[in-house]
Design a protein around this motif. Sequence first.
Motif, short mmCIF file in Angstrom:
data_model
loop_
_atom_site.label_atom_id
_atom_site.label_comp_id
_atom_site.label_asym_id
_atom_site.label_seq_id
_atom_site.Cartn_x
_atom_site.Cartn_y
_atom_site.Cartn_z
N ARG A 188 0.86 -1.19 0.00
CA ARG A 188 0.00 0.00 0.00
C ARG A 188 0.89 1.24 0.00
NH1 ARG A 188 -5.44 -0.79 -1.15
NH2 ARG A 188 -6.15 -2.74 -0.19
N GLN A 189 1.56 1.44 -1.14
CA GLN A 189 2.54 2.52 -1.21
C GLN A 189 1.94 3.89 -0.93
OE1 GLN A 189 2.53 -0.04 -3.30
NE2 GLN A 189 4.61 -0.88 -3.26
N LEU A 190 0.86 4.22 -1.64
CA LEU A 190 0.28 5.55 -1.51
C LEU A 190 -0.14 5.83 -0.08
CD1 LEU A 190 -0.78 8.20 -2.67
CD2 LEU A 190 -2.93 7.00 -3.24
N GLU A 191 -0.87 4.92 0.52
CA GLU A 191 -1.38 5.13 1.88
C GLU A 191 -0.23 5.19 2.89
OE1 GLU A 191 -2.43 2.87 -0.22
OE2 GLU A 191 -4.59 3.13 -0.53
N SER A 192 0.79 4.34 2.71
CA SER A 192 1.94 4.34 3.62
C SER A 192 2.70 5.66 3.54
CB SER A 192 2.88 3.17 3.28
OG SER A 192 2.24 1.93 3.46
N TYR A 193 2.86 6.16 2.31
CA TYR A 193 3.57 7.43 2.14
C TYR A 193 2.78 8.60 2.71
CZ TYR A 193 6.43 4.67 -1.11
OH TYR A 193 7.24 3.73 -1.67
N ILE A 194 1.47 8.52 2.63
CA ILE A 194 0.64 9.58 3.22
C ILE A 194 0.81 9.61 4.74
CG2 ILE A 194 -1.75 10.28 3.71
CD1 ILE A 194 -2.47 9.40 0.86
N VAL A 195 0.84 8.42 5.36
CA VAL A 195 1.04 8.35 6.81
C VAL A 195 2.41 8.93 7.19
CG1 VAL A 195 1.29 6.80 8.78
CG2 VAL A 195 -0.52 6.40 7.10
N VAL A 196 3.44 8.57 6.41
CA VAL A 196 4.77 9.13 6.66
C VAL A 196 4.75 10.64 6.52
CG1 VAL A 196 7.15 9.23 5.82
CG2 VAL A 196 6.00 7.03 6.00
N GLY A 197 4.04 11.13 5.48
CA GLY A 197 3.93 12.57 5.28
C GLY A 197 3.28 13.27 6.46
N ILE A 198 2.31 12.63 7.08
CA ILE A 198 1.64 13.20 8.26
C ILE A 198 2.64 13.34 9.42
CG2 ILE A 198 -0.12 12.77 10.03
CD1 ILE A 198 -1.81 11.46 7.79
N TYR A 199 3.47 12.32 9.59
CA TYR A 199 4.49 12.40 10.64
C TYR A 199 5.47 13.54 10.38
CZ TYR A 199 3.36 8.10 13.20
OH TYR A 199 2.76 7.15 13.99
N TYR A 200 5.91 13.67 9.11
CA TYR A 200 6.82 14.78 8.77
C TYR A 200 6.15 16.13 9.01
CZ TYR A 200 10.71 12.19 6.70
OH TYR A 200 11.80 11.39 6.51
N LEU A 201 4.88 16.22 8.64
CA LEU A 201 4.14 17.47 8.85
C LEU A 201 4.07 17.81 10.33
CD1 LEU A 201 2.42 19.77 7.71
CD2 LEU A 201 0.42 18.27 7.87
N ALA A 202 3.85 16.80 11.18
CA ALA A 202 3.79 17.03 12.62
C ALA A 202 5.14 17.53 13.14
CB ALA A 202 3.39 15.74 13.34
N LEU A 203 6.24 16.96 12.65
CA LEU A 203 7.57 17.39 13.08
C LEU A 203 7.86 18.82 12.62
CD1 LEU A 203 9.73 14.18 12.44
CD2 LEU A 203 8.93 15.09 14.63
N VAL A 204 7.47 19.15 11.39
CA VAL A 204 7.66 20.51 10.88
C VAL A 204 6.86 21.51 11.70
CG1 VAL A 204 7.21 22.05 8.92
CG2 VAL A 204 8.29 19.83 8.53
N MET A 205 5.63 21.16 12.04
CA MET A 205 4.79 22.04 12.85
C MET A 205 5.40 22.23 14.24
SD MET A 205 0.97 20.71 11.76
CE MET A 205 0.12 21.81 12.90
N LEU A 206 5.99 21.17 14.80
CA LEU A 206 6.66 21.28 16.09
C LEU A 206 7.84 22.23 16.01
CD1 LEU A 206 7.18 20.38 19.03
CD2 LEU A 206 8.48 18.44 18.11
N PHE A 207 8.67 22.07 14.98
CA PHE A 207 9.82 22.96 14.77
C PHE A 207 9.34 24.41 14.61
CE2 PHE A 207 12.83 19.72 14.69
CZ PHE A 207 14.09 20.21 14.37
N SER A 208 8.31 24.60 13.80
CA SER A 208 7.81 25.96 13.54
C SER A 208 7.30 26.60 14.82
CB SER A 208 6.69 25.90 12.50
OG SER A 208 7.14 25.37 11.28
N PHE A 209 6.60 25.83 15.64
CA PHE A 209 6.08 26.34 16.91
C PHE A 209 7.23 26.76 17.84
CE2 PHE A 209 5.04 25.43 21.38
CZ PHE A 209 4.01 26.35 21.57
N LEU A 210 8.23 25.91 17.96
CA LEU A 210 9.36 26.21 18.84
C LEU A 210 10.13 27.44 18.36
CD1 LEU A 210 10.72 22.60 19.53
CD2 LEU A 210 9.39 24.06 21.08
N LEU A 211 10.27 27.58 17.05
CA LEU A 211 10.97 28.73 16.50
C LEU A 211 10.19 30.02 16.72
CD1 LEU A 211 12.30 27.08 13.24
CD2 LEU A 211 13.72 28.06 15.05
N LYS A 212 8.87 29.95 16.60
CA LYS A 212 8.05 31.13 16.87
C LYS A 212 8.15 31.55 18.33
CE LYS A 212 4.56 30.81 13.22
NZ LYS A 212 3.11 30.65 12.90
#
Length: 219
Positions: A182-206
């Motif tokens: 299930r490549q597409l669905e697996s990659y979407i889940v990975v993308g969600i994790y990356y998005l969460a990490l980016v949002m965490l970084f952005s919050f800390l930087l703000k």
Amino acid sequence: MIIFDIFLNTLDVFPRAALLTLQLTVTSLILGCIIGLIFAFFRISSSKLLNYLATIYIGLIRGTPLIVQIAILYFGMASIVTFSQFWAGALALAVHNGAYIAEIFRGAIQSIDKGQMEAARSLGMSYPLAMHKIILPQAFKFSIPPLGNQFIIGLKDSSLVAYVGMAELWGSGLSEAASNFRQLESYIVVGIYYLALVMLFSFLLKQLEKRMSLDSKTA
């Protein structure tokens, strides 16, 4: 829903992989800031040799792909020194980010009015002391927004370490996709994790920007 099923089935894999990605990113960015600051000083140095070395380093790193730099450290250097997957990735990311961070620091330092350095020297301060006490604190404040962008880029660039076999977030996603077909669905889940990490970084930087802004107002 397939995406939700994959999310549940990988709760023992992806969170650990995300933590490894975070460790890799933070390690590489700390080292990258040290490298960047050193080469920023080389760039503004009156020494032609140091300036030339910094120019070569920045041009070489910015002109070659990160995946090539990772491969050189992990595979190409194996006959001289052997790095683990983590340290090969962390060092390659640090050297890569350092070239961009050097230019960020150089621009921030040179944006400070030269009169401040001249005033400090006229009061008897040495050049290193004036740089440490007066110039660098101001330059660091100016550097925070572009550094924040570079940190987020560094986080996403860490995914390339998967191609030397490291099971960080993207590497774990590739393995999961290969096992469940299930490549597409697996990659979407990975993308969600990356998005969460980016949002965490952005919050800390703000939060850091707000803190620095309050400090400058109360100073």
